[in-house]
Design a protein around this motif. Structure first.
Motif, PDB file in Angstrom:
ATOM      1  N   PHE A 172     109.291  14.682  14.181  1.00 32.52           N
ATOM      2  CA  PHE A 172     110.497  15.314  14.726  1.00 32.52           C
ATOM      3  C   PHE A 172     110.921  16.381  13.739  1.00 32.52           C
ATOM      4  O   PHE A 172     111.073  16.120  12.539  1.00 32.52           O
ATOM      5  CB  PHE A 172     111.604  14.274  14.901  1.00 32.52           C
ATOM      6  CG  PHE A 172     112.910  14.837  15.377  1.00 32.52           C
ATOM      7  CD1 PHE A 172     113.129  15.063  16.721  1.00 32.52           C
ATOM      8  CD2 PHE A 172     113.924  15.141  14.471  1.00 32.52           C
ATOM      9  CE1 PHE A 172     114.342  15.586  17.163  1.00 32.52           C
ATOM     10  CE2 PHE A 172     115.125  15.657  14.901  1.00 32.52           C
ATOM     11  CZ  PHE A 172     115.330  15.880  16.255  1.00 32.52           C
ATOM     12  N   GLU A 173     111.086  17.590  14.227  1.00 35.00           N
ATOM     13  CA  GLU A 173     111.440  18.724  13.380  1.00 35.00           C
ATOM     14  C   GLU A 173     112.710  19.357  13.926  1.00 35.00           C
ATOM     15  O   GLU A 173     112.831  19.574  15.134  1.00 35.00           O
ATOM     16  CB  GLU A 173     110.298  19.741  13.383  1.00 35.00           C
ATOM     17  CG  GLU A 173     110.467  20.876  12.401  1.00 35.00           C
ATOM     18  CD  GLU A 173     109.240  21.779  12.380  1.00 35.00           C
ATOM     19  OE1 GLU A 173     108.702  22.003  11.280  1.00 35.00           O
ATOM     20  OE2 GLU A 173     108.816  22.229  13.458  1.00 35.00           O
ATOM     21  N   GLN A 174     113.659  19.638  13.030  1.00 33.37           N
ATOM     22  CA  GLN A 174     114.949  20.167  13.484  1.00 33.37           C
ATOM     23  C   GLN A 174     115.525  21.135  12.468  1.00 33.37           C
ATOM     24  O   GLN A 174     115.439  20.904  11.256  1.00 33.37           O
ATOM     25  CB  GLN A 174     115.935  19.022  13.709  1.00 33.37           C
ATOM     26  CG  GLN A 174     117.282  19.451  14.292  1.00 33.37           C
ATOM     27  CD  GLN A 174     118.182  18.266  14.575  1.00 33.37           C
ATOM     28  OE1 GLN A 174     118.450  17.452  13.709  1.00 33.37           O
ATOM     29  NE2 GLN A 174     118.635  18.157  15.815  1.00 33.37           N
ATOM     30  N   GLU A 175     116.086  22.217  12.977  1.00 38.66           N
ATOM     31  CA  GLU A 175     116.828  23.162  12.150  1.00 38.66           C
ATOM     32  C   GLU A 175     118.311  22.986  12.465  1.00 38.66           C
ATOM     33  O   GLU A 175     118.782  23.394  13.528  1.00 38.66           O
ATOM     34  CB  GLU A 175     116.384  24.605  12.426  1.00 38.66           C
ATOM     35  CG  GLU A 175     114.949  24.896  12.033  1.00 38.66           C
ATOM     36  CD  GLU A 175     114.724  24.790  10.541  1.00 38.66           C
ATOM     37  OE1 GLU A 175     115.645  25.114   9.765  1.00 38.66           O
ATOM     38  OE2 GLU A 175     113.623  24.364  10.137  1.00 38.66           O
ATOM     39  N   ARG A 176     119.033  22.370  11.530  1.00 37.91           N
ATOM     40  CA  ARG A 176     120.459  22.134  11.740  1.00 37.91           C
ATOM     41  C   ARG A 176     121.268  23.245  11.078  1.00 37.91           C
ATOM     42  O   ARG A 176     121.044  23.582   9.917  1.00 37.91           O
ATOM     43  CB  ARG A 176     120.886  20.794  11.156  1.00 37.91           C
ATOM     44  CG  ARG A 176     120.305  19.602  11.863  1.00 37.91           C
ATOM     45  CD  ARG A 176     120.886  18.302  11.333  1.00 37.91           C
ATOM     46  NE  ARG A 176     120.420  17.167  12.122  1.00 37.91           N
ATOM     47  CZ  ARG A 176     120.830  15.917  11.941  1.00 37.91           C
ATOM     48  NH1 ARG A 176     121.713  15.641  10.998  1.00 37.91           N
ATOM     49  NH2 ARG A 176     120.359  14.940  12.700  1.00 37.91           N
ATOM     50  N   LYS A 177     122.212  23.779  11.819  1.00 40.69           N
ATOM     51  CA  LYS A 177     123.157  24.747  11.278  1.00 40.69           C
ATOM     52  C   LYS A 177     124.552  24.228  11.600  1.00 40.69           C
ATOM     53  O   LYS A 177     124.983  24.241  12.751  1.00 40.69           O
ATOM     54  CB  LYS A 177     122.936  26.134  11.887  1.00 40.69           C
ATOM     55  CG  LYS A 177     121.572  26.721  11.560  1.00 40.69           C
ATOM     56  CD  LYS A 177     121.392  28.105  12.185  1.00 40.69           C
ATOM     57  CE  LYS A 177     120.024  28.685  11.843  1.00 40.69           C
ATOM     58  NZ  LYS A 177     119.812  30.020  12.462  1.00 40.69           N
ATOM     59  N   ARG A 178     125.224  23.746  10.564  1.00 37.60           N
ATOM     60  CA  ARG A 178     126.523  23.102  10.752  1.00 37.60           C
ATOM     61  C   ARG A 178     127.614  23.947  10.135  1.00 37.60           C
ATOM     62  O   ARG A 178     127.513  24.391   8.990  1.00 37.60           O
ATOM     63  CB  ARG A 178     126.506  21.719  10.118  1.00 37.60           C
ATOM     64  CG  ARG A 178     127.782  20.932  10.317  1.00 37.60           C
ATOM     65  CD  ARG A 178     127.599  19.474   9.934  1.00 37.60           C
ATOM     66  NE  ARG A 178     127.303  19.287   8.522  1.00 37.60           N
ATOM     67  CZ  ARG A 178     127.129  18.095   7.960  1.00 37.60           C
ATOM     68  NH1 ARG A 178     127.171  17.005   8.708  1.00 37.60           N
ATOM     69  NH2 ARG A 178     126.875  17.986   6.663  1.00 37.60           N
ATOM     70  N   GLU A 206     131.069  22.536  14.455  1.00 38.65           N
ATOM     71  CA  GLU A 206     129.951  22.915  15.311  1.00 38.65           C
ATOM     72  C   GLU A 206     128.632  22.605  14.627  1.00 38.65           C
ATOM     73  O   GLU A 206     128.528  22.653  13.403  1.00 38.65           O
ATOM     74  CB  GLU A 206     129.989  24.416  15.641  1.00 38.65           C
ATOM     75  CG  GLU A 206     131.240  24.893  16.344  1.00 38.65           C
ATOM     76  CD  GLU A 206     131.188  26.375  16.667  1.00 38.65           C
ATOM     77  OE1 GLU A 206     130.066  26.920  16.781  1.00 38.65           O
ATOM     78  OE2 GLU A 206     132.254  26.986  16.783  1.00 38.65           O
ATOM     79  N   MET A 207     127.627  22.312  15.438  1.00 33.66           N
ATOM     80  CA  MET A 207     126.279  22.146  14.902  1.00 33.66           C
ATOM     81  C   MET A 207     125.257  22.633  15.917  1.00 33.66           C
ATOM     82  O   MET A 207     125.247  22.173  17.066  1.00 33.66           O
ATOM     83  CB  MET A 207     125.980  20.691  14.533  1.00 33.66           C
ATOM     84  CG  MET A 207     124.637  20.531  13.819  1.00 33.66           C
ATOM     85  SD  MET A 207     124.408  18.929  13.004  1.00 33.66           S
ATOM     86  CE  MET A 207     124.058  17.895  14.414  1.00 33.66           C
ATOM     87  N   GLU A 208     124.445  23.595  15.505  1.00 32.75           N
ATOM     88  CA  GLU A 208     123.253  23.945  16.253  1.00 32.75           C
ATOM     89  C   GLU A 208     122.156  23.002  15.806  1.00 32.75           C
ATOM     90  O   GLU A 208     121.961  22.788  14.612  1.00 32.75           O
ATOM     91  CB  GLU A 208     122.846  25.393  15.988  1.00 32.75           C
ATOM     92  CG  GLU A 208     123.862  26.411  16.465  1.00 32.75           C
ATOM     93  CD  GLU A 208     123.413  27.829  16.161  1.00 32.75           C
ATOM     94  OE1 GLU A 208     122.198  28.043  15.939  1.00 32.75           O
ATOM     95  OE2 GLU A 208     124.276  28.719  16.137  1.00 32.75           O
ATOM     96  N   ALA A 209     121.426  22.443  16.765  1.00 35.36           N
ATOM     97  CA  ALA A 209     120.502  21.366  16.421  1.00 35.36           C
ATOM     98  C   ALA A 209     119.179  21.517  17.170  1.00 35.36           C
ATOM     99  O   ALA A 209     118.645  20.553  17.721  1.00 35.36           O
ATOM    100  CB  ALA A 209     121.141  20.015  16.734  1.00 35.36           C
ATOM    101  N   ASP A 210     118.634  22.739  17.192  1.00 36.26           N
ATOM    102  CA  ASP A 210     117.353  22.958  17.874  1.00 36.26           C
ATOM    103  C   ASP A 210     116.290  22.062  17.249  1.00 36.26           C
ATOM    104  O   ASP A 210     116.213  21.921  16.013  1.00 36.26           O
ATOM    105  CB  ASP A 210     116.928  24.419  17.774  1.00 36.26           C
ATOM    106  CG  ASP A 210     117.869  25.337  18.542  1.00 36.26           C
ATOM    107  OD1 ASP A 210     118.764  24.821  19.227  1.00 36.26           O
ATOM    108  OD2 ASP A 210     117.703  26.567  18.433  1.00 36.26           O
ATOM    109  N   ASN A 211     115.450  21.462  18.082  1.00 34.84           N
ATOM    110  CA  ASN A 211     114.500  20.475  17.586  1.00 34.84           C
ATOM    111  C   ASN A 211     113.234  20.473  18.429  1.00 34.84           C
ATOM    112  O   ASN A 211     113.218  20.938  19.571  1.00 34.84           O
ATOM    113  CB  ASN A 211     115.144  19.090  17.563  1.00 34.84           C
ATOM    114  CG  ASN A 211     115.615  18.642  18.938  1.00 34.84           C
ATOM    115  OD1 ASN A 211     114.865  18.050  19.703  1.00 34.84           O
ATOM    116  ND2 ASN A 211     116.887  18.926  19.269  1.00 34.84           N
TER     117      ASN A 211
END
Length: 859
Positions: free
Chosen positions: A251-257, A282-287
């Motif tokens: 599982f790979e994720q780029e979190r931007k909080r 807010e959190m961007e959590a593309d995975n």
């Protein structure tokens, strides 16, 4: 005498012993001493700062509370004890956490599931959704969203009292942020950190800042703070969907909080105070999920016999492999919560009035999901075998090179496999409280009463993307290949794809989207609460008693055959409570508490419309048709606490607390099979052959929880100190409450403990903490179902170098021992050909070590 003044006098009286023991604290390290003198007396105030100061504040909050409360305080702005709030809470006796993706996200108290923990922010609910595609709509707060830099202190209420909002059967976590008039003017804080995670081998930045100002007369102030954080998260492991296949996954994720807070406070005199708070998180959590499924060659439909030595409870655990099947699932996901709140307080000569009104909203979910599979349909593995008998998933691929396996093409799943599943959650609330000085009523010195109203709405929706009919859903692998990615609980590598390129290719086919009305789920809920509570004290005792009345009206909106439908339900409950603290001596406190508490059922369980799972994952024989029930009764618990606390010096504690809860109305489901023709949902032929498993939500039976907490905290006076706690919890439900046949409650560990040793002086601060919990059940509806999580422990280190009075350098290491997370099937009934048979190794994940290095400045 106003009740606020009386409370202040009570606090001073209880602090007499501390004031008389200045010498003991001085040996432990004193950063500042303030003297005030008049003709008759000298009052000496000792100010202890740093981590020891934080522990001292927490111990005093516990000591002075009428209820059974534990507290965590930040030693300074931006200096909460851990980078994750949930990971700080796990160090509180009786509290355990879940960290499915390597970071604390959910909190359980005293063996009750995390969905029955109430979390409030400044005393009110926080709307919360989630980013994970399989995350159902629940009432629990997702702690991944909350930066610790925003927190001033946290109170964990393990017993209830009438003025606390209902919803915490396990307990209530109250998170408090700062206000500008409590800080110096002008206060400026800034920090910058880098976090390195060993599995992704990426270093990610985090910056935070705070500015607080107040005028010279200290009647008006303003505060703003902001946090920005990135994190490159990876999780490698093995997963099994049996009977079909298993394999190494990642599982790979780029979190931007990001988080922003703004606070305005106006207090023109000691009687009047107004605070306006705004919080945006807010959190961007593309995975992306990656998997190389190594499918089972001896399934029940394969015609291949399985010898007895390869059977575990009727389930094959060794045998031949069939094909290797590559899969990737890129997603775009977000999560956001906002709070805007007005809090007005007026203090008269013998009363205090408080009015709070606000709104909290949240949106989240998966905004875009796609899947690509091996375009050839899978590559055979002649002579390959699997063997799971040792409690781990192992494979012998007989010369088949997993690393170099690259299918020529990738085929994109369409229809239900190409979708978006957004969620919303919002609440408007108003609360009025009044407290009156009742000194003429003997031991009852104050009476408090209030009313709270909230209007809550939550939705879950599903959209399928429409595609250009001329679009070719097959792409050459060479167009999107991007090296390899580590997968599995071991040393495996498989094809890595350029997820952005794949998503761009897939999005180019979209001509519109269609809502799946069968998946539309909405709950409207109106909640009203009224309470009255009396506070009392005598020469050696204090406490409160009261009652809370709660009324709920709920409506579930859904579609049936394209026609909008509604189903309604309502209920009301009386919730009495009592808290009593008896001062047996200046150092010894005996506590007893009893209460009736409640928590409303989870939204996902109240959704009347059927939900389907397992229909778009390429795995046969795992199709679930799940039917909710808006008329579910709330969880109700009668609870009792008794304990002794020994404060053997001003900064030290030894305590024992016994607790018991009798909980009823657990939500479970009845389960039965149905053919494909009996359920109005299209299935591909390979899935239609197996039909459906229908699950209908109902109220289950009762559960009994009993246990005790031991807590020890001591400052040794030479810079060293130790905190330790142990919790025993026996949480057992009636037979038949859960379909897996286990009587143990979800998310409940029988044993848990935490040990933290620290050292601090004027130059350095260091802490080494180990937290451990025994095995516990995780229960989900659908394909992931019910499994046993093995015991888990984490060793963490944190340190700080005080370069100057204003500059600090910190260095932390999280999960030093890289403890793995392992989950096993645990059905107590005979479950042939199922990965949920007892002892079957379902999931195993490698949890990475993380390093954090940063610098902060405060002026």
């Amino acid at each position: 005498m106003s009740s606020k003044l009386r409370e202040a006098i009570r606090a001073v009286n209880r602090s007499t012993v501390a004031a008389a023991s200045v010498g003991a604290i001085a040996l432990a390290g004193v950063n500042g001493v303030a003297l005030a003198q008049d003709e008759e007396q000298v009052i000496e105030e000792v100010i202890v700062t740093g981590y020891r100061g934080s522990l001292l504040k927490s111990i005093n909050m516990k000591r002075d509370s009428d209820a059974v409360v534990d507290a965590i305080t930040a030693e300074d702005i931006g200096k909460f004890p851990d980078k994750n709030v949930a990971e700080s809470l796990q160090r509180v006796p009786g509290v355990t956490i879940q960290r499915q993706f390597g970071e604390g996200s959910a909190v359980s108290i005293r063996g009750v599931g995390n969905e029955l923990t109430l979390t409030t922010l400044n005393g009110q609910n926080v709307a919360s959704t989630g980013w994970f595609v399989f995350q159902p709509a629940k009432r629990s707060f997702n702690y991944e969203l909350l930066p610790s830099e925003l927190v001033g202190n946290i109170e964990v209420y393990k017993t209830s009292q009438a003025d606390l909002p209902e919803g915490g059967v396990g307990g209530t976590v109250t998170i408090n942020t700062r206000t500008p008039l409590e800080l110096d003017s002008l206060t400026v804080f800034a920090s910058a950190e880098g976090q390195y995670q060993e599995d992704s081998e990426e270093t990610d930045p985090m910056i935070s800042g705070l500015v607080s100002w107040k005028n010279d007369s200290e009647t008006f102030g303003a505060l703003i703070s902001a946090v920005s954080q990135e994190r490159s998260l990876q999780r490698q492991g093995n997963e099994a969907f049996w009977e079909w296949g298993a394999g190494p996954v990642a599982f790979e994720q780029e979190r931007k909080r990001t988080a922003f807070t703004g606070s305005l406070q106006y207090s023109p005199n000691e009687n009047f105070d107004v605070v306006v708070n705004y919080i945006d998180m807010e959190m961007e959590a593309d995975n992306t999920n990656y998997a190389l499924w190594l499918t089972q060659g001896n399934t029940s439909w394969s015609g291949v016999d399985t010898p007895p030595e390869c059977l575990m409870g009727g389930t094959p655990v060794c045998g031949p492999l069939n094909v290797a099947f590559y899969q990737a699932r890129p997603r775009e996901a977000t999560m956001e919560s906002d709070v805007i709140d007005l809090d007005f307080t007026y203090s008269g000569d013998n009363y205090v009035l408080e009015f709070q009104v606000g709104e909290t909203t949240s949106s989240g979910g998966t905004d875009f999901e796609m899947v690509v599979d091996d375009g050839t349909g899978g590559t055979p593995i002649p002579g390959g075998t699997y063997d799971f008998r040792g409690g781990e998933q192992t494979w012998d691929t007989a010369g088949f090179d997993i690393t170099s396996y690259t299918p020529d093409t990738l085929a994109m799943g369409t229809g239900s496999a190409f979708n978006a599943t957004p969620k919303t959650d919002e609440e408007q609330y108003a609360q009025f409280d009044a407290e009156f000085d009742m000194s003429n009523l003997g031991p009852i010195y104050a009476v408090k009463a209030g009313v709270r109203y909230s209007d809550h709405n939550t939705t879950s929706r599903r959209y399928e993307f429409q595609q250009d009919p001329s679009f070719n859903p097959v792409i050459a692998t060479s167009e999107v290949a991007d090296g390899t990615i580590d997968v599995g609980a071991g040393s495996y590598e498989i094809l890595n794809v350029d997820a952005d390129a794949l998503k761009s290719w897939a999005k180019s086919s979209i001509t519109g989207r269609t809502e799946d009305l069968g998946a539309y789920s909405e709950i409207d809920e109106e909640n009203t609460a009224l309470y009255a509570m009396a506070k009392f004290e005598g020469e050696s005792f204090r406490g409160n008693f009261g009652v809370r009345y709660v009324s709920t009206d709920a409506t579930s909106t859904y579609y049936l055959d394209g026609v909008k439908q509604e189903a309604d339900a309502d209920y009301a409950e009386w919730l009495p409570s009592l808290n009593l603290a008896v001062d047996l001596s200046d150092e010894l406190i005996f506590r007893v508490a009893a209460a009736r508490v409640m928590a409303r059922p989870q939204y996902v369980d109240m959704y009347v419309n059927p939900d389907n799972t397992g229909t778009n994952d390429d795995l046969p024989n795992n199709q679930f048709w799940i039917i909710g029930n808006v008329g579910l009764d709330p969880y109700i618990a009668n609870q009792f606490d008794a304990g002794v606390e020994w404060y053997f010096n001003d900064s030290s504690l030894l305590s024992f607390t016994y607790f018991t809860k009798d909980v009823k109305n657990f939500v479970t489901f009845v389960e039965y099979p149905a053919s494909a023709g009996e359920i109005p949902f299209p299935l591909p032929p390979e899935e239609a052959a197996f039909g459906w498993t229908v699950q209908e939500k109902v109220n289950g039976k009762s559960a009994q929880i009993e246990g005790f907490e031991l807590q020890y905290q001591q400052d040794f006076g030479n810079g060293f100190g130790l905190t330790a706690n142990y919790t025993y919890t026996d949480a057992e439900a009636d037979d038949g409450t859960f379909t897996d046949g286990n009587t143990v409650l979800s998310d409940s560990s029988k044993d848990s403990y935490n040990v933290s040793g620290y050292f601090e002086n004027d130059l350095l601060q260091a802490r080494l903490a180990y937290n451990w919990r025994s095995e516990y059940m995780i229960r989900d509806v659908g394909a992931y179902a019910n499994r046993l999580h093995d015991d888990y422990g984490s060793l963490d280190f944190s340190s700080a170098w005080f370069v100057t009075d204003n500059i600090t350098v910190n260095f932390d290491v999280i999960n030093i021992t890289e403890e793995d997370a392992e989950q096993f099937g645990n059905n107590q009934s005979y479950s042939p050909n199922s990965g949920f048979t007892e002892g079957f190794p379902l999931y195993a994940y490698e949890m990475p070590r993380r390093f954090v290095l940063g610098v902060s400045a405060r002026f």
